[in-house]
Design a protein around this motif. Structure first.
Motif, short mmCIF file in Angstrom:
data_model
loop_
_atom_site.label_atom_id
_atom_site.label_comp_id
_atom_site.label_asym_id
_atom_site.label_seq_id
_atom_site.Cartn_x
_atom_site.Cartn_y
_atom_site.Cartn_z
N ASP A 296 0.79 -1.23 0.00
CA ASP A 296 0.00 0.00 0.00
C ASP A 296 0.83 1.28 0.00
O ASP A 296 0.31 2.35 -0.30
CB ASP A 296 -0.92 0.02 1.22
N TYR A 297 2.09 1.16 0.35
CA TYR A 297 2.97 2.33 0.44
C TYR A 297 4.29 2.04 -0.25
O TYR A 297 4.77 0.91 -0.24
CB TYR A 297 3.25 2.69 1.90
N LYS B 29 0.23 4.19 9.82
CA LYS B 29 -0.79 4.65 8.87
C LYS B 29 -1.39 5.98 9.31
O LYS B 29 -1.59 6.89 8.49
CB LYS B 29 -1.89 3.60 8.74
#
Length: 219
Positions: free
Chosen positions: A56-57, A210
């Motif tokens: 996701d990153y 996050k």
């Protein structure tokens, strides 16, 4: 887009830290400076963090060690852009060292940058690298005396992680005592307990990252 450095930026630590901070802020890159004693589990923690967040990153790492690139190779094996800094005896990283690595990164493509500092509970805490957060990892085998014996490290750090909690049944470490010691030194510090090896407690750490990233990218 690569970052261009001007030589005069590197002449002063404060100037270099501010330069780094501007680069990170301009590109909305969250930067976390991870510190600990040798053997506390920084690299294993980063490996498991990358595995949890890598889909996701976009993540990059700066590895600090006196010698070798063994930890850097562990991160590279995960497909992560990693730059090694060897201090050849120096007990900490400083902002000039970090600034010199910046041209090797394309910050348009980096969401999270982790800096794994030299294993040491004294020197690293005193140096601003331009990071957003300082995190210290304390492992269960090190014992309960480290927080009161090294107060400067824990006073200057945003998050304290107790690692290797899978060993709690076998070693005389008291989590509640550690919480009280940290609260007496730095009441606002975050306190987390986990085992990077077994995964216990990792969800809370991942969620903290996050949340920190969301704060970082807000205008």
């Amino acid at each position: 887009m690569k970052v261009k450095l001007k030589e005069n930026v590197l002449k002063d630590l404060t100037m270099a830290a501010n330069f780094n901070r501007k680069v990170f802020k301009d590109h909305k890159t969250l930067v976390i400076n991870v510190m600990s004693s040798p053997g506390a589990g920084k690299t294993t923690l980063l490996e498991e963090t990358v595995k949890s967040l890598g889909n996701d990153y976009s993540i990059a790492v700066i590895e600090g060690d006196l010698a070798t690139d063994r930890d850097a190779e562990r991160m590279r094996s995960l497909g992560i852009k990693t730059v090694q800094i060897n201090t050849v005896g120096g007990c900490h990283l400083d902002a000039r060292m970090i600034a010199k690595t910046l041209p090797e990164f394309d910050f348009h493509d980096i969401d999270l940058l982790f800096i794994e500092n030299i294993g040491n509970l004294v020197c690293p805490s005193g140096y601003d690298l331009g990071q957003d957060y300082k995190v210290v990892v304390l492992s269960v085998p090190e014992g309960n005396d480290k927080i009161p014996k090294y107060p400067v490290m824990f006073r200057r750090t945003d998050v304290t992680i107790i690692n290797k909690i899978d060993l709690l049944p076998y070693l005389p470490f008291d989590i509640e005592e550690a919480k009280k010691d940290l609260a007496s030194i730095h009441p606002k510090a975050e306190f987390k307990q986990l085992s990077a090896l077994t995964g216990e407690g990792m969800d809370e750490w991942i969620q903290w990252i996050k949340d920190a990233y969301q704060k970082c990218i807000k205008p």
